[in-house]
Design an enzyme around this catalytic site. Structure first.
Site, short mmCIF file in Angstrom:
data_model
loop_
_atom_site.label_atom_id
_atom_site.label_comp_id
_atom_site.label_asym_id
_atom_site.label_seq_id
_atom_site.Cartn_x
_atom_site.Cartn_y
_atom_site.Cartn_z
CD GLU A 124 -2.93 -1.11 2.33
OE1 GLU A 124 -2.68 -0.62 3.31
OE2 GLU A 124 -4.11 -1.51 2.19
CD GLU A 179 -4.26 -5.99 2.56
OE1 GLU A 179 -4.78 -5.21 3.35
OE2 GLU A 179 -2.82 -5.73 2.58
C1 GAL Z 1 -4.42 -2.76 5.19
C2 GAL Z 1 -2.83 -3.30 5.34
C3 GAL Z 1 -2.80 -4.59 6.09
C4 GAL Z 1 -3.80 -4.26 7.19
C5 GAL Z 1 -4.96 -4.19 6.98
C6 GAL Z 1 -6.12 -4.00 8.18
O1 GAL Z 1 -4.22 -1.42 4.81
O2 GAL Z 1 -2.45 -3.41 4.13
O3 GAL Z 1 -1.58 -4.82 6.30
O4 GAL Z 1 -3.20 -3.38 8.14
O5 GAL Z 1 -5.12 -2.76 6.22
O6 GAL Z 1 -7.22 -3.72 7.72
#
Ligand code: GAL
Ligand code: ZN
Length: 662
Positions: free
Chosen positions: A153, A306
């Site tokens: 990110e 994710e």
């Molecule tokens: C994203 C990140 C992850 C985790 C997740 C939690 O921004 O890439 O590592 O922190 O959020 O929602």
């Protein structure tokens, strides 16, 4: 060149971030066993493992990672191996405080969290690259390796002195080493801001009053470019070592300080992190827009890299997902072109800042609703292999441009409340209600595949982009332009002579004054075509010059002001929307422009909260709400649950159908 098909290999990818370094070795075997049970076929490993891999400067501890990769491979699970560069170990910041980022107030931020680096720092970059190089060398030939995941990110912005020097360097190349050109572009004649030496130029740190807007805009561009460089230096090393392994870096939702289009062009796989709020009944609208954007950036399939299986840990109150909600949200992404559904993270952490963030294996363990839903989802994704690589065909496009988005958010504007994504979402939701599929494109993109192009908010426009949109209309397309569009050029200089200068001819109108409405105030408008409606946020004093007035203010001192106009131009039609119509009027307007353009949806008459998207030959019908609804369907078979449907069909709360013709 390698691409997404090298990772998917004919199946939908299912998995998540796997952080085995948080767990004792005994758990790893169980992890692999459970992954197999869940149908996981790819995991992202090592995202935040820098301090574990390089415990002291220059040391390497790869043994544990060797073991993890071997175990995964033995279990038939492929690996998306991350370079762990989003969180340097404390030793880097401690030894080299100049690698730590500085905010706009000049405060240096410390380690003990993550993201603590200055993207411009040569010291940071050197350490990051050295580890990435060693990872490529050690694991480039590992049979489990399916993809590289650069950093995480990318979003860091820094105002330090090193960044200042880098900013100047970037500006020199942007302005052909010509300080006069910069002074002109930044209009530094105003407020005595003229620069007499490059060395005087600084990032926009805290100042007594408004900061030069062109300077702010260029700093946005520079910050994005600095992150692109961080990606590129790693990508080049990985690509040289393993030309056949695709490379990605995951986007931070929809609103990072990074031009996603520029980054998408530089990576093999576009990947997106997305965490819709489970308590927001309209969350699927922004999800849909984001998913369509990702597919468009990728020019085809993309990765949902994710998401949360249930609660996150970073809202004020973090609700669990309702039963079935995870399935509906995941298949929504697939319907809009995702070839992967992955989660943060495989096993919920037992300690640390994210211990209350859900995982695929929750704290309760595998005997849990969430893990059962995860397993069911894995099984269903395996059944859906026929959509892998399949396209979503679109005759309509929405326009989104990062320069314009950044520029419209600068301060000291007619209103501080222009929400670019919100305006796109409004049209996107209206199109979705009609079952119309939509791409999200750049204003200077090739538009020949589309019949309808909607630019809800395009404040800044280059000459090329304006000419592109205008000629789209002249050649028979239907264009809808939203208010406060076409106002400035790429340096944020007003285009004079009546707004929106580059579109006046195509729109057949001329605007003299902007007249935003006070917050919360609405005005009644009337229209034979759209019916009466309430408008909010924005009005203008405008004069039709050939355009037909479709809607106008109905009462009060502004009565008679046009708010929606339509103009035939060349062989096409240009619409202008000079206000924020209520959702019903926006829906009516969208239906009308679709009719004008000859654009039809895959399924009409959808109830609220239900989406229908065709991907390849599969029609995904998804109920995003908890209550059952009924939909009118053609005769077909559901690939997921096997049943036949035809005519009025009941769709359960969070129900999903993946339909093919009988
Ligand atoms: C994203 C990140 C992850 C985790 C997740 C939690 O921004 O890439 O590592 O922190 O959020 O929602
Ligand atoms: Zn810096």
């Amino acid at each position: 060149m390698s691409d997404i098909a090298d990772v998917t290999r004919g199946r939908l990818v299912f998995g998540g971030d796997y952080n085995p370094e948080q767990w004792p070795r005994e758990v790893w075997r169980e992890d692999v066993e459970l992954m197999r049970r869940a149908g996981v076929n790819l995991v992202t490993v090592g995202v935040f493992s820098w301090a574990r891999l390089e415990p002291t400067p220059g040391a390497r501890d790869f043994g544990w990672l060797d073991e993890v990769l071997d175990l995964l491979h033995a279990g038939g699970i492929a690996v998306d191996l991350a370079t762990p560069t989003a969180s340097p170990p404390p030793w880097l910041g401690h030894r080299h405080p100049e690698t730590l980022p500085v905010d706009a107030d000049g405060r240096r931020l410390l380690y003990g969290s993550r993201n603590q680096f200055c993207p411009s720092s040569p010291i940071y970059r050197r350490h990051a690259l050295s580890l990435a190089t060693d990872l490529a060398e050690r694991y480039g030939g590992h049979p489990a390796l399916a993809m590289w995941h650069v950093d995480n990110e990318l979003c860091e912005v820094c105002h330090c002195d090193v960044s200042a020097a880098h900013f100047r360097h970037w500006l020199r190349s942007r302005y052909g080493d010509d300080l006069a050109a910069l002074n002109e572009a930044w209009h530094t004649v105003f407020w005595s801001q003229r620069y007499s030496d490059w060395a005087e130029i600084m990032p926009p740190r805290r100042a007594p009053y408004l900061i030069n807007p062109a300077q702010q805009l260029d700093f946005r561009r520079f910050s994005s470019a600095a992150l692109l460089e961080c990606f590129e230096v790693q990508r080049d090393v990985l690509r040289a070592a393993t030309p056949d392994i695709p490379i990605t870096t995951n986007f931070l939702g929809l609103d990072a300080p990074l031009d996603y289009r520029a980054l998408a062009e530089r990576e093999d796989v576009v990947s997106h992190d997305w965490y819709p709020d489970p308590t927001n009944p309209a969350a699927h609208e922004m999800s849909g827009l984001g998913f369509d954007l990702m597919r468009s950036l990728a020019g085809g399939p993309w990765f949902l890299m994710e998401g949360a299986t249930s609660a996150v840990n970073w809202r004020r109150r973090n609700a669990a997902k309702a039963p079935g909600q995870l399935r509906a949200e995941s298949l929504h992404a697939v319907a809009r072109g995702a070839d992967a559904v992955c989660f943060f993270q495989w096993r919920a952490s037992r300690a640390g800042a994210e211990k209350y963030h859900s995982g695929m294996v929750p704290h309760a363990g595998p005997d849990s609703r969430i893990f059962r839903e995860v397993c069911e989802l894995g099984a269903e994704l395996a059944e859906l292999h026929e959509v892998v690589d399949a396209e979503v065909e679109c005759e309509a496009a929405l326009v989104l441009d990062w320069d314009s988005w950044w520029a419209v958010r600068l301060d000291a504007h007619p209103t501080a409340d222009i929400d670019v994504l919100g305006r796109l979402r409004g049209f996107h939701a209206a199109l979705t209600r009609l079952g119309v599929a939509v791409d999200v494109v750049a204003p200077d993109a090739d538009l020949s595949a589309y019949r309808l192009v909607i630019a809800p908010s395009l404040y800044l426009v280059t000459d090329d982009a304006a000419a592109n949109l205008t000629s789209f209309v002249a050649r028979g397309g239907t264009l809808v332009l939203g208010y406060f569009s076409g106002i400035v050029d790429e340096h944020d200089h007003i285009r004079l002579g009546g707004y929106p200068a580059p579109f006046r001819e195509a729109l057949g109108l001329r605007i003299e004054e902007f007249d935003p409405l006070p917050e919360g105030e609405t005005v009644r408008c009337s229209s034979t075509l759209l019916g009466g409606f309430e408008a909010r946020d924005w009005l203008e004093e405008l004069r039709p010059e050939g355009a037909e007035v479709v809607a106008e203010v109905a009462e009060g001192r502004r009565a008679g002001r046009p708010v929606v106009l339509r103009h035939e131009f060349g062989t096409g039609t240009a619409w202008y929307v000079a206000t924020e119509p209520d959702p019903t009027a926006l829906a009516a307007l969208t239906r009308q422009v679709c009719t004008d353009a000859g654009v039809t949806g895959v399924l009409d008459g959808l109830p609220a909260g239900v989406t229908a998207t065709r991907r390849g030959r599969v029609l995904f019908v998804i109920n995003h709400g908890p209550d059952p609804v009924s939909v009118e369907l053609p005769a077909c078979v559901d690939l997921l649950r096997g049943g036949r449907c035809a005519g009025r069909t009941e769709l359960a709360g969070f129900g999903v159908l993946a339909l093919v013709g009988e």
